[in-house]
Structures are given as C-alpha cells and as structure tokens.
Scaffold this motif. Structure first.
Motif, mmCIF file in Angstrom:
data_model
loop_
_atom_site.group_PDB
_atom_site.id
_atom_site.type_symbol
_atom_site.label_atom_id
_atom_site.label_comp_id
_atom_site.label_asym_id
_atom_site.label_seq_id
_atom_site.Cartn_x
_atom_site.Cartn_y
_atom_site.Cartn_z
ATOM 1 N N GLY A 211 21.990 3.978 -12.173
ATOM 2 C CA GLY A 211 21.744 5.324 -12.685
ATOM 3 C C GLY A 211 20.454 5.877 -12.116
ATOM 4 N N SER A 212 19.961 6.955 -12.777
ATOM 5 C CA SER A 212 18.731 7.579 -12.286
ATOM 6 C C SER A 212 17.533 6.688 -12.575
ATOM 7 N N VAL A 213 16.636 6.586 -11.609
ATOM 8 C CA VAL A 213 15.405 5.805 -11.791
ATOM 9 C C VAL A 213 14.354 6.650 -12.533
ATOM 10 N N GLU A 214 14.571 7.966 -12.578
ATOM 11 C CA GLU A 214 13.691 8.891 -13.318
ATOM 12 C C GLU A 214 12.236 8.758 -12.893
ATOM 13 N N MET A 215 12.021 8.787 -11.604
ATOM 14 C CA MET A 215 10.670 8.636 -11.071
ATOM 15 C C MET A 215 10.411 9.754 -10.064
ATOM 16 N N GLY A 216 9.167 9.832 -9.645
ATOM 17 C CA GLY A 216 8.767 10.757 -8.588
ATOM 18 C C GLY A 216 7.441 10.257 -8.064
ATOM 19 N N GLY A 217 6.798 11.026 -7.209
ATOM 20 C CA GLY A 217 5.432 10.727 -6.779
ATOM 21 C C GLY A 217 5.241 9.360 -6.181
ATOM 22 N N MET A 218 4.231 8.638 -6.753
ATOM 23 C CA MET A 218 3.761 7.373 -6.177
ATOM 24 C C MET A 218 4.615 6.208 -6.641
ATOM 25 N N PHE A 219 5.826 6.121 -6.116
ATOM 26 C CA PHE A 219 6.754 5.063 -6.528
ATOM 27 C C PHE A 219 7.568 4.614 -5.325
ATOM 28 N N SER A 220 7.742 3.312 -5.190
ATOM 29 C CA SER A 220 8.664 2.783 -4.181
ATOM 30 C C SER A 220 9.208 1.454 -4.688
ATOM 31 N N VAL A 221 9.910 0.734 -3.831
ATOM 32 C CA VAL A 221 10.544 -0.522 -4.227
ATOM 33 C C VAL A 221 10.213 -1.591 -3.189
ATOM 34 N N LEU A 222 9.784 -2.757 -3.690
ATOM 35 C CA LEU A 222 9.602 -3.940 -2.840
ATOM 36 C C LEU A 222 10.929 -4.692 -2.853
ATOM 37 N N LYS A 223 11.580 -4.798 -1.676
ATOM 38 C CA LYS A 223 12.884 -5.462 -1.613
ATOM 39 C C LYS A 223 12.713 -6.830 -0.968
ATOM 40 N N VAL A 224 12.934 -7.875 -1.760
ATOM 41 C CA VAL A 224 12.778 -9.249 -1.268
ATOM 42 C C VAL A 224 14.174 -9.845 -1.097
ATOM 43 N N ARG A 225 14.479 -10.260 0.134
ATOM 44 C CA ARG A 225 15.829 -10.740 0.436
ATOM 45 C C ARG A 225 15.795 -12.045 1.220
ATOM 46 N N ARG A 226 16.693 -12.945 0.840
ATOM 47 C CA ARG A 226 16.843 -14.222 1.531
ATOM 48 C C ARG A 226 17.274 -14.020 2.987
#
Ligand SMILES: [Cu+2]
Length: 470
Positions: free
Chosen positions: A390-405
């Motif tokens: 669904g919606s992450v309901e964020m804006g501005g200073m936000f991102s995602v750290l994606k850790v993958r094998r």
C-alpha cells in the motif's frame, strides 16, 4: 568553450571512467571542457583511470565530475549556472547549480593530490566557491571579499591546492550565500586515503548525499530565497521521496554512507534493521575508542557525518530523517488541523456551491493519500509512495536500504521489493480477543485523584493558528 555534451554517451563506452588522454599540448594549456549532466539518475561509480587508484563513491541521484591529468595536476571545471532539477517525477524546480545539476557533481580526489578547479560563472550575479572543511592556503578558501574578489558573471577563476587530509567535504558559494544556497548551489567532495589507513576501513559500497531544503509554493518553480526556517521541501541531493533512489546493497556488504548538511536545521538520520557507527565527521576519521553503535545520527547545520555498518539483515529497510515533518512534501504545509472535527454538514453546504470540495483530515492525514486528491501542477503529494503493501505515506527525506542475498558485487540496480520468507510478515489477527482490563481510578494509575470533577467537560474548540517553524 562550453558546448554541452552528453556525459554518458562516452562514459558508457569507457565503463564509467572518462578518458581524456589524447589531448594536444595546446588544448592542455586551455580550460578543460566542462562535463554537463542533466539526468537526475544515480550514476554508476566513476572508476579512476589516472592517478592513485581508490574505491569510488556513489552519489545518490548524482554523479562524479571527471577530471583530466595535466602534468600531475587533477583539473576539474565547474560551471555555476541556472539549472532545471527534477525533484521528483512530474515536479521540476528552477534552481541554480553546477554543470547542469543541483547539487553539483561530486569531486573525488586522493590524499596528496594537487587539484586545480576552474570555476566559470554563468549566473546573473557574482559568486565564489568555498571548499568546506579543507586545509588549504587562505587565499584559496573562496570567501568573496575576504580572501578573493568575487567571480563576476562571465568570468572564470581558478582554485588550486593540495588535498591534504582524507575525508568527507562539501563545496558551496561564499557570495550572496543566502540566495545561492537556497537556490541549490552546493556539492560533495570526497578525498580518499592514499594508502591503507588505520581509521578508514575498506568498504564494498560507499554512498554520499547532501541534505538540502527548498521553499517552493505548489504550482511554482523557483524557491523563495528569503525563507529562513519554514521550508516546505526537505530533500536529499535536491530530490524528494519518492524521487530519491534506493540504496541497493549485497547481503554482508560493508556499507558506508556519507551525509553533509547544508540546510538551516539539524536532521536525525535513522536506519532501520541495523546498527551503525559514526566513523568520520567533518574533521576526519573518528578515533576507534570514540565509536559506539547507534541507529540515529543527528547531523547539525554545516556538518558532515560518515556512518559504517555491515548490511547483514536481508530486507527493505526504511532510511530517513526522523523529524516527521521532513518526510512530508509541500502540500502538507498550511493545512488546518481538523482531527476529530465533524465538518460533514458544512461540507454538504459547500458542495452545493463547489461540487469538488472535499473534507480533509477529520480522521488524520492518511486520508490525504487515500483520496489521491488532485494537486496543483508542479508539486508533489504530501504523503505518497506506493509500496508492496500500500501507500508508504512518506515524502521528503526518505528512502529505502535494500539488502539482498543475490545483489551482484558492484551492481547498484534496484532489485525490486523484498520477497519475505513465509510467516515473517506482520498480519491481521483473527482469533478471539479478551476484554481489555481498565484501571478504575481516575487520573492515572499511580496517583488517583481525591476528588472527581462534578461534571465531565471536553474541549471542543479549534483555534485558528498560523503555521510556524519546523
Ligand atoms: Cu530532517
């Protein structure tokens, strides 16, 4: 002199590094041709093809400026100029920057390098560049009026110094600073150690970005430069969520993130799922005895922080400023507070006059994303970003750290959403619920009130108030 060429047309051919070896003696005496980049994508690391080798950084939604070697001196050419920066898809800001972008390109050099930077001013007013944090001759410090005459429009100045200590630095104008920094003039600088350094570990991923902020009214394009604290766009490298690229790493990579703050307030930067240590500040690498594990690092105005951690937990981990107003976009500002106010009767009356009128915020602000309400041209929704649930309901200073094998070494591509192992996602409980026990005593459990009020009162007033401060 400044014919624009598409950097990646040739960078792609040479695998990221830019070869300018076949330059004649006459051409070497002239200015290096400025390299311009107008795309807001995170560019692959620029692997050095001359000078002391090093592990290059990756600039979030940015790029590293290629150089040419001229008799042992690394020569760069920065062009201060008006730019159009896409801050998020569908939202373009008219800023000032360097070489086609705001922020300007990252400059990467090695400890001990002699560096020559040509600065051409294509702005409508004078400028200068201050090399924030560097050890250098006073006359190269870039403070207009104090250490040099300002660079007039159309003129080119040259700065030259030895990058004396390894670390994380920034550059920005020191001329009409309020206007020029509010317009987006800034850039990152990394000086890599010349050999193995006892306090600087080698890492597999080295990211960097600047914290910056703008005040751009919805529907307009140019920042209000007189704003002191009440900005409405809180950005990383002049991008706002969901326009900020994710930080994609391989499981068990040692990861470094360098962050510089050129806004007017502090930002507590927070990583989910991992502990990091602050391994460097604006003064250089920190002594090992001063390091402790933490999950949030506060970065004050004018500071730089370098954080290191091992990405040993697979998943999609939020990475953001912990001031909740800084993970919200322009439309959220100046909205009246209406939680708990039943204004459906008023809304019906207004609907007779304005059929599209919507009631907003009576249950909280999440309505603002649910409704997908129409917004003015050229701005970003207040809280947005569509995740797998669904919606992450964020804006501005936000991102995602994606850790993958299965993220390949050196591969920075977005791997998509994490596939959670069976039974590891929070879910609705549908079994029987016990009646919650309540405390009988009024006024809290620890100190019951001796006398209860004769009749229950409830405050029903909403005071109109002006918006102030973040
Ligand atoms: Cu913040």
């Amino acid at each position: 002199m400044t014919s624009r060429r598409d950097f990646f047309r040739y960078a792609g051919v040479t695998g990221g590094a830019v070869a300018i070896s076949a330059v004649s003696r006459v051409a070497m005496a002239a200015l290096p041709e400025p390299v311009i980049q107008t795309r807001p994508d995170t560019m692959p690391p620029l692997v050095p093809d001359s000078g002391t080798p090093y592990n290059p950084v990756v600039t979030l939604n940015g790029w590293t400026l290629p150089w040419r070697m001229n008799q042992g001196v690394k020569e760069f050419h920065l062009v201060a100029e008006p730019v159009v920066r896409e801050m998020a898809p569908g939202f373009k800001a008219h800023l000032w920057g360097y070489n086609g972008q705001s922020p300007g390109p990252t400059i990467e050099v090695v400890e001990g390098d002699r560096v020559r930077v040509f600065v051409t001013n294509k702005l409508p007013e004078h400028t200068s560049i201050h090399w924030h944090g560097q050890r250098l001759p006073s006359g190269m410090d870039g403070v207009s009026g104090l250490t040099q005459p300002s660079i007039q429009p159309g003129k080119t100045f040259v700065y030259e110094f030895v990058a004396r200590r390894p670390g994380t630095f920034m550059y920005h104008p020191h001329a009409d600073e309020m206007t020029q920094m509010a317009m987006g003039m800034m850039g990152f600088w990394v000086t890599h150690p010349k050999a193995r350094h006892p306090l600087i570990d080698e890492v597999q991923r080295d990211f960097c970005f600047l914290l910056n902020a703008y005040d751009i009214d919805p529907g307009s394009y140019t920042p209000k430069t007189m704003t002191m604290t009440d900005f409405n766009l809180w950005s990383w490298n002049s991008r706002i969520f969901p326009g900020i690229d994710t930080l994609n790493v391989r499981l068990n990579d040692k990861v470094r993130i360098r962050i510089g703050n050129l806004t007017m307030t502090n930002h507590p930067i927070h990583v989910h799922g991992h502990e990091f240590t602050v391994t460097g500040t604006d003064g250089g690498p920190t002594p090992k005895a001063s390091r402790w594990p933490e999950v949030t690092a506060d970065i004050a105005v004018g500071q730089m922080r370098q954080i290191d951690f091992v990405a040993d937990e697979e998943g999609d981990w939020a990475f953001h400023c912990h001031k909740s107003h800084h993970t919200m976009n322009a439309m959220g500002h100046n909205v009246p507070m209406l939680i708990g106010v039943d204004h459906s009767g008023v809304a019906r009356k207004i609907n007779k006059l304005i059929p599209e009128y919507m009631v907003m915020g009576e249950r909280g602000m999440a309505d603002m994303t649910e409704m997908e309400m129409p917004i003015p041209d050229n701005t970003a929704p207040m809280m947005t970003g569509e995740g797998p649930f669904g919606s992450v309901e964020m804006g501005g200073m936000f991102s995602v750290l994606k850790v993958r094998r299965d993220q390949k070494p050196g591969d920075y591509k977005d791997p998509g959403w994490f596939k959670h192992p069976e039974g590891t996602v929070a879910h609705e409980y549908t079994g029987p619920l016990a009646e919650p026990a309540r405390f009988k005593a009024e006024g809290g459990q620890s100190m019951p009130r001796v006398q209860s009020p004769a009749k229950v009162t409830e405050v029903q007033v909403r005071k109109p108030a002006s918006h102030s401060g973040h």
